[in-house]
Design an enzyme around this catalytic site. Sequence first.
Site, PDB file in Angstrom:
ATOM      1  N   HIS A  45     -42.259  33.730  -5.867  1.00 11.73           N
ATOM      2  CA  HIS A  45     -40.986  33.890  -5.167  1.00 11.73           C
ATOM      3  C   HIS A  45     -41.001  33.022  -3.921  1.00 11.73           C
ATOM      4  O   HIS A  45     -42.034  32.870  -3.285  1.00 11.73           O
ATOM      5  CB  HIS A  45     -40.776  35.364  -4.769  1.00 11.73           C
ATOM      6  CG  HIS A  45     -39.351  35.677  -4.487  1.00 11.73           C
ATOM      7  ND1 HIS A  45     -38.781  35.419  -3.271  1.00 11.73           N
ATOM      8  CD2 HIS A  45     -38.382  36.175  -5.280  1.00 11.73           C
ATOM      9  CE1 HIS A  45     -37.507  35.774  -3.325  1.00 11.73           C
ATOM     10  NE2 HIS A  45     -37.236  36.225  -4.523  1.00 11.73           N
ATOM     11  N   ASP A 102     -37.629  40.080 -11.628  1.00 11.66           N
ATOM     12  CA  ASP A 102     -37.247  39.795 -13.002  1.00 11.66           C
ATOM     13  C   ASP A 102     -38.336  40.082 -14.023  1.00 11.66           C
ATOM     14  O   ASP A 102     -38.106  40.010 -15.224  1.00 11.66           O
ATOM     15  CB  ASP A 102     -36.834  38.312 -13.134  1.00 11.66           C
ATOM     16  CG  ASP A 102     -35.505  38.050 -12.462  1.00 11.66           C
ATOM     17  OD1 ASP A 102     -34.654  38.943 -12.504  1.00 11.66           O
ATOM     18  OD2 ASP A 102     -35.334  36.956 -11.894  1.00 11.66           O
TER      19      ASP A 102
HETATM   20  N1  ACO Z   1     -46.352  29.964 -12.636  1.00  9.31           N
HETATM   21  C1  ACO Z   1     -47.302  29.061 -12.324  1.00  9.31           C
HETATM   22  N2  ACO Z   1     -47.383  28.428 -11.117  1.00  9.31           N
HETATM   23  C2  ACO Z   1     -46.454  28.720 -10.200  1.00  9.31           C
HETATM   24  C3  ACO Z   1     -45.424  29.655 -10.452  1.00  9.31           C
HETATM   25  C4  ACO Z   1     -45.386  30.281 -11.725  1.00  9.31           C
HETATM   26  N3  ACO Z   1     -44.447  31.169 -12.007  1.00  9.31           N
HETATM   27  N4  ACO Z   1     -44.629  29.753  -9.361  1.00  9.31           N
HETATM   28  C5  ACO Z   1     -45.144  28.907  -8.451  1.00  9.31           C
HETATM   29  N5  ACO Z   1     -46.259  28.284  -8.958  1.00  9.31           N
HETATM   30  C6  ACO Z   1     -47.126  27.335  -8.243  1.00  9.31           C
HETATM   31  C7  ACO Z   1     -46.475  25.962  -8.129  1.00  9.31           C
HETATM   32  O1  ACO Z   1     -46.840  25.146  -9.231  1.00  9.31           O
HETATM   33  C8  ACO Z   1     -47.058  25.477  -6.837  1.00  9.31           C
HETATM   34  O2  ACO Z   1     -48.387  25.089  -7.069  1.00  9.31           O
HETATM   35  P1  ACO Z   1     -49.050  23.837  -6.221  1.00  9.31           P
HETATM   36  O3  ACO Z   1     -49.034  24.280  -4.791  1.00  9.31           O
HETATM   37  O4  ACO Z   1     -50.402  23.690  -6.796  1.00  9.31           O
HETATM   38  O5  ACO Z   1     -48.153  22.667  -6.482  1.00  9.31           O
HETATM   39  C9  ACO Z   1     -47.113  26.746  -5.958  1.00  9.31           C
HETATM   40  O6  ACO Z   1     -47.263  27.822  -6.902  1.00  9.31           O
HETATM   41  C10 ACO Z   1     -45.886  26.981  -5.101  1.00  9.31           C
HETATM   42  O7  ACO Z   1     -44.745  26.996  -5.946  1.00  9.31           O
HETATM   43  P2  ACO Z   1     -43.346  26.343  -5.588  1.00  9.31           P
HETATM   44  O8  ACO Z   1     -42.646  25.999  -6.861  1.00  9.31           O
HETATM   45  O9  ACO Z   1     -43.558  25.243  -4.578  1.00  9.31           O
HETATM   46  O10 ACO Z   1     -42.633  27.557  -4.852  1.00  9.31           O
HETATM   47  P3  ACO Z   1     -41.097  27.704  -4.599  1.00  9.31           P
HETATM   48  O11 ACO Z   1     -40.964  28.638  -3.472  1.00  9.31           O
HETATM   49  O12 ACO Z   1     -40.444  26.358  -4.484  1.00  9.31           O
HETATM   50  O13 ACO Z   1     -40.559  28.364  -5.968  1.00  9.31           O
HETATM   51  C11 ACO Z   1     -40.014  29.954  -7.613  1.00  9.31           C
HETATM   52  C12 ACO Z   1     -40.354  29.725  -6.147  1.00  9.31           C
HETATM   53  C13 ACO Z   1     -38.890  29.017  -8.059  1.00  9.31           C
HETATM   54  C14 ACO Z   1     -39.509  31.399  -7.787  1.00  9.31           C
HETATM   55  C15 ACO Z   1     -41.282  29.728  -8.469  1.00  9.31           C
HETATM   56  O14 ACO Z   1     -42.289  30.632  -8.079  1.00  9.31           O
HETATM   57  C16 ACO Z   1     -41.015  29.846  -9.985  1.00  9.31           C
HETATM   58  O15 ACO Z   1     -40.623  28.871 -10.609  1.00  9.31           O
HETATM   59  N6  ACO Z   1     -41.225  31.063 -10.581  1.00  9.31           N
HETATM   60  C17 ACO Z   1     -40.906  31.302 -11.976  1.00  9.31           C
HETATM   61  C18 ACO Z   1     -39.408  31.518 -12.148  1.00  9.31           C
HETATM   62  C19 ACO Z   1     -38.944  32.858 -11.639  1.00  9.31           C
HETATM   63  O16 ACO Z   1     -39.534  33.904 -11.950  1.00  9.31           O
HETATM   64  N7  ACO Z   1     -37.839  32.840 -10.886  1.00  9.31           N
HETATM   65  C20 ACO Z   1     -37.213  34.084 -10.382  1.00  9.31           C
HETATM   66  C21 ACO Z   1     -37.376  34.186  -8.902  1.00  9.31           C
HETATM   67  S1  ACO Z   1     -36.708  35.718  -8.348  1.00  9.31           S
HETATM   68  C22 ACO Z   1     -35.046  35.456  -8.324  1.00  9.31           C
HETATM   69  O17 ACO Z   1     -34.552  34.388  -8.082  1.00  9.31           O
HETATM   70  C23 ACO Z   1     -34.212  36.561  -8.612  1.00  9.31           C
END
Ligand code: ACO
Length: 428
Positions: A307, A364
Site C-alpha cells: 500500500h 482488497d
Molecule cells: N508484490 C511484490 N512486490 C511489491 C508489491 C507486491 N504486491 N507491492 C510493492 N512491491 C515492491 C515493489 O516492486 C518495490 O520494490 P523495489 O523497491 O525493490 O523496487 C517496493 O515494493 C515498493 O513498491 P512501489 O510500487 O514503489 O510502491 P507504491 O507505493 O508505488 O505502490 C501499490 C503501492 C500500487 C499498492 C503496490 O504495492 C501494488 O502494486 N500492490 C498490488 C496491487 C494492490 O493490491 N493494489 C491495491 C492497493 S489498496 C487500494 O487501492 C484500495
Amino acid sequence: MSETAQIKLSEKTYDLPVITGTENEKAVDIAKLRDLSGYITLDTGYKNTGATQSAITFLDGELGILRYRGYSIEQLAEKSSFMEVAYLLIYGELPTEKQSADFQNEISRHTLVHEDMKKFFDGFPSHSHPMGQLGSLVCSLSAFYPESLESNQTETEINLTIIKMLAKMSTIVSWIYKKSLGNPIVYPQNKYDYVSNFLHMTFGQRTEEYNVDPVLVDVMNKLLILHADHEQNCSTSTVRIVGSSDCNLYASISAGISALWGPLHGGANQAVIEMLEQIKNDGGDTAKWIAKAKDKNDPFRLMGFGHRVYKNFDPRAKIIKKACDDILEKLGVNDPVLEIAKQLEEVALKDEYFVQRKLYPNVDFYSGIIYRALGFPTDMFTVLFALGRLPGWIAQWKEMKANKEPIGRPRQVYVGATEREYVEKQSR
Ligand code: ACO
C-alpha cells in the site's frame, strides 16, 4: 512563534511556512516557492505531496490508524451502519435519530432511476465490464438532472444532487448485476433501509418477496463502511481534481469510478481472486508464486499486498480477515482459495523481501472472498468497492467546493526536445 522551513537555492535562503494538522502532521507550504525563487517541487506520483487540508479522514500509515471524522474504523465497523457513516463523512457529525431517519427517507424517495436509463443497460454488450457500465451510467445522470450543471448552486440544491447520487447508485449497481445475468431488474422499495434495498434489488426476484437476511445486511454494512473513505487516494484525488474545474458531481464521481477501476487501486479486489484461482489451478504451490512476486524480471505482483501509505498494516484488512472467517462459517461456505490466501499471507509476512519493503495485505486481499461467498461474480467486486467509496468521494467533493479550492493543475519539469525548426516531409 509559528514554525518556518528554510530552503536554500543558489545561495539564497527562502523562508516557507510550516502547516501543522490537528494530529500534529507537518507540511511545508511551498505554494509561494516558485514566485520567490523560480523553482517548483517535483514529486512524481505525489508520494510526499499534500494536495489539500482536509477534515474528513485521518490516516497514519506507520501506526495503522484510520479514522473518519475522528471515529476509529474499528468502532465504526463494529457499531455503525453504512448510512450513518455516509452521513458522518458528508455532513461532519454522526446523525441524531431524527437526522438519520430523515436522511434515509430522503434517499428512499430518490432511488428510482429514470425509465429512459434502462435503454442504456440494453445497449451494453452482455459481457461488458460492470465498471465501464457504472462510470458511463453515473456520468449520464448529469443528462437527466441538468440542474446539477449549474455553477453557484445553493446548499439545498447541492444537497439534493448528493442525495440523488447516493440513492441512484445502489439501483444502478444492482441493475448492472441483474442485466449481466440476463434477469429482469428489480425496482427499489421504500420500506427497506439502504443496504437491505440494495440486497433486495440485487438478489431478490420481481415476482416474490425478498427475505432480507440480517447476516448479509451486517456483512455488507461492514464492507461498505470499511471502503467509505481513504483520504487523498488515486480515485478521491481524481474526484477532487475533476470537481475543481467546477464540474458537476455526477461527472466527477464518474471520473473517480474510472480511477478506481485499475488493478493497482480498487480493481485489485478482482485481481486478487483471479490470482488465487490461478494459484489453485496451478496446484496451490504458494512458495512458487511468492518467488515470482519477488522476481524483478517477472511482472507478477502479489495482488492485495502493499500500500502506498500503510507501512505497518492496513487496519481494514484486519477487520475484513475476521469478517471473512465469520461470514464463511455462518453461510457454511468452504472456499479453497481462502486457505491459499492465508498461506500466502503467512509466508509473505515472514519473507525478507516483504518485511523489508513493509508489504502487508491490504483491504482488497480478503474482501473478494467475502463478495464471492455472498454470491457476487468476480467482475462485480470493484463496483461494490465504488458503492462503498461513494460517500467519501461525495464528502471530499463537497469539502473541496466549500473550501473554494482553486482548479487542480500540477506543474512539470519539461525534459523533451528544445526548440527546433520545422522540417518539410521530403527533407526528413
Ligand atoms: N508484490 C511484490 N512486490 C511489491 C508489491 C507486491 N504486491 N507491492 C510493492 N512491491 C515492491 C515493489 O516492486 C518495490 O520494490 P523495489 O523497491 O525493490 O523496487 C517496493 O515494493 C515498493 O513498491 P512501489 O510500487 O514503489 O510502491 P507504491 O507505493 O508505488 O505502490 C501499490 C503501492 C500500487 C499498492 C503496490 O504495492 C501494488 O502494486 N500492490 C498490488 C496491487 C494492490 O493490491 N493494489 C491495491 C492497493 S489498496 C487500494 O487501492 C484500495
